[in-house]
Design a protein around this motif. Sequence first.
Motif, short mmCIF file in Angstrom:
data_model
loop_
_atom_site.label_atom_id
_atom_site.label_comp_id
_atom_site.label_asym_id
_atom_site.label_seq_id
_atom_site.Cartn_x
_atom_site.Cartn_y
_atom_site.Cartn_z
N LYS A 87 0.80 -1.22 0.00
CA LYS A 87 0.00 0.00 0.00
C LYS A 87 0.84 1.28 0.00
O LYS A 87 0.30 2.37 -0.20
CB LYS A 87 -0.92 0.02 1.22
CG LYS A 87 -1.91 -1.13 1.26
CD LYS A 87 -2.69 -1.15 2.57
CE LYS A 87 -3.67 -2.32 2.60
NZ LYS A 87 -4.41 -2.38 3.89
N LEU A 88 2.14 1.14 0.23
CA LEU A 88 2.97 2.32 0.44
C LEU A 88 3.12 3.17 -0.82
O LEU A 88 3.28 4.39 -0.73
CB LEU A 88 4.35 1.91 0.96
CG LEU A 88 5.28 3.04 1.38
CD1 LEU A 88 4.63 3.94 2.42
CD2 LEU A 88 6.59 2.48 1.90
N SER A 89 3.05 2.57 -1.99
CA SER A 89 3.18 3.35 -3.23
C SER A 89 2.11 4.43 -3.31
O SER A 89 2.36 5.54 -3.79
CB SER A 89 3.09 2.43 -4.45
OG SER A 89 4.22 1.59 -4.52
N GLU A 90 0.91 4.09 -2.85
CA GLU A 90 -0.19 5.06 -2.86
C GLU A 90 0.15 6.27 -2.00
O GLU A 90 -0.10 7.42 -2.39
CB GLU A 90 -1.47 4.40 -2.37
CG GLU A 90 -2.67 5.32 -2.33
CD GLU A 90 -3.92 4.64 -1.80
OE1 GLU A 90 -4.90 5.37 -1.52
OE2 GLU A 90 -3.93 3.39 -1.67
N THR A 106 0.53 13.19 7.17
CA THR A 106 0.84 11.98 6.42
C THR A 106 0.50 10.74 7.24
O THR A 106 -0.04 9.76 6.71
CB THR A 106 2.32 11.94 6.02
OG1 THR A 106 2.69 13.16 5.40
CG2 THR A 106 2.61 10.78 5.07
N GLN A 107 0.79 10.77 8.51
CA GLN A 107 0.48 9.62 9.36
C GLN A 107 -1.03 9.40 9.46
O GLN A 107 -1.50 8.25 9.51
CB GLN A 107 1.10 9.80 10.74
CG GLN A 107 2.61 9.72 10.73
CD GLN A 107 3.17 9.20 12.03
OE1 GLN A 107 2.54 9.25 13.08
NE2 GLN A 107 4.40 8.69 11.98
N LEU A 108 -1.79 10.49 9.47
CA LEU A 108 -3.25 10.34 9.51
C LEU A 108 -3.78 9.79 8.19
O LEU A 108 -4.74 9.00 8.17
CB LEU A 108 -3.90 11.69 9.84
CG LEU A 108 -3.67 12.17 11.27
CD1 LEU A 108 -4.15 13.61 11.44
CD2 LEU A 108 -4.40 11.25 12.27
N GLU A 109 -3.16 10.18 7.09
CA GLU A 109 -3.54 9.61 5.80
C GLU A 109 -3.21 8.13 5.77
O GLU A 109 -3.98 7.31 5.24
CB GLU A 109 -2.81 10.34 4.67
CG GLU A 109 -3.21 9.86 3.28
CD GLU A 109 -2.47 10.58 2.16
OE1 GLU A 109 -2.62 10.16 1.00
OE2 GLU A 109 -1.73 11.55 2.46
N ILE A 122 -5.44 4.64 5.03
CA ILE A 122 -5.07 3.65 4.01
C ILE A 122 -4.85 2.27 4.60
O ILE A 122 -5.29 1.26 4.03
CB ILE A 122 -3.79 4.11 3.27
CG1 ILE A 122 -4.07 5.39 2.46
CG2 ILE A 122 -3.25 3.00 2.36
CD1 ILE A 122 -2.82 6.00 1.85
N SER A 123 -4.19 2.20 5.75
CA SER A 123 -3.70 0.91 6.25
C SER A 123 -4.27 0.46 7.59
O SER A 123 -4.03 -0.68 8.00
CB SER A 123 -2.17 0.99 6.39
OG SER A 123 -1.84 1.89 7.44
N ASN A 124 -5.00 1.35 8.29
CA ASN A 124 -5.52 1.04 9.62
C ASN A 124 -4.42 0.77 10.64
O ASN A 124 -4.63 0.06 11.63
CB ASN A 124 -6.47 -0.16 9.58
CG ASN A 124 -7.81 0.18 8.94
OD1 ASN A 124 -8.39 1.22 9.23
ND2 ASN A 124 -8.28 -0.68 8.05
N THR A 125 -3.22 1.30 10.40
CA THR A 125 -2.16 1.20 11.39
C THR A 125 -2.07 2.51 12.16
O THR A 125 -2.41 3.58 11.65
CB THR A 125 -0.80 0.89 10.73
OG1 THR A 125 -0.54 1.83 9.69
CG2 THR A 125 -0.81 -0.50 10.13
#
Length: 413
Positions: free
Chosen positions: A48-51, A327-330, A334-337
């Motif tokens: 998912k990181l590319s997104e 960015t961390q909130l985005e 995206i990832s639920n982490t």
Amino acid sequence: MKKKTSALLAVCLLTISMILGACSNEDSSSGDGTKEITVWAMGEEGKKLSELSKQFEEDNPDIKVKVQAIPWENAHDKLLTAVASQKGPDVVQLGTTWVPEFADAGALLDLSSYLEEYPEFKPENYFAGAADSMTFNDQVVGVPWYVETRVLYYRTDLLKEAGYEEPPATWDELKDAATTLSERGDDYYGLDIDMNDQITPFIFAWQNGYEMDVENKELNFDSPEFREALKYYSSYFDEGLSQTTAGVDIVQAFKDGKKPMFFSGPWMINILKDQAPDLEGKWDVAVMPEKESNTSSIGGSNFSIFHNSENVDEALKYLSYMNEVDTQLEWLEISNTLPSRVKAWEDPALSDDEMLATLGEQLENTKGAPQMKEFEAMAQELLSSIERINVGDADLDKELDQFSKKANEMLED
């Protein structure tokens, strides 16, 4: 990591570093002056990181990001190969328990001199347990990316039937509730404890006041605080309150009410919502019950820069972007982490969600795995001792004596 593998890793590094013209990252410059940084990320995060990286590329048109997703089961060996060959990525995601091993091998760039230029990297931005994972031998070798902790999952309806309107808040209450719940019939348990989880015994030990002095190599496994905690931990198996075998899947056991309490991390929230929708309103999460404290573990992943990266400036910009609060909130969406930045937890996406807010509360009181390369091997040795105690009826004190001796021998070697 076994000690002979660590030794081989160190020898490989030393040997290759002495070879004239040793291999390094290939020149990543293109004809138009654009630089490309390579990022190795693990598991689902890597996919998912590319997104998440697209916005960074838009903000930095002279930098391209190439993300390589690596399955967790292959990651360790691939990293060892990269260290030995000097052909690693620019940026690498490391599980926090892997940091000491690769930092000890000299594979991670010291970021200490960049803290003023990149204030996002400063330890005070992060939960204390996460900040501890940033350093090794007085060097800053990584930046926390996301975090996780363990909390108590419990069936609110079944706890009420057992006389608890609130979740157990102390060790005594936890034992009492588990005892009552286990008395409902055969194959019913009070608290599920995963005997294969290496961090749970240490959580109990920390809650009982146990401390390890890594700097002075004092493991203190023979201390009363550690011994008492392990006796409390083992009592759940000895008294039949916890199952000594894995049994059915924990989600099914939780749904059936056969295991109405267990410890787990944030990932389990969505799993239960997806796989046990009929339980809506019948379960919740709570911070850990306390003895001297209610300390839990903190884990997750850090971003580090490989020591031989030829794109350090670009990699630093990338790390800085990834650790901005927005960015961390985005990334949460995206990832639920969970975000590693404390300030991110002020956002309503976290503070207004009662379960996530509980995790945030627990993150305020956590410890990470000790920053020593021998810890993984020690933890596995402890699990072997625990199995002999809980399954083989071995004497607890004798087993812990042997474990303490072996652990100190690992440290000396």
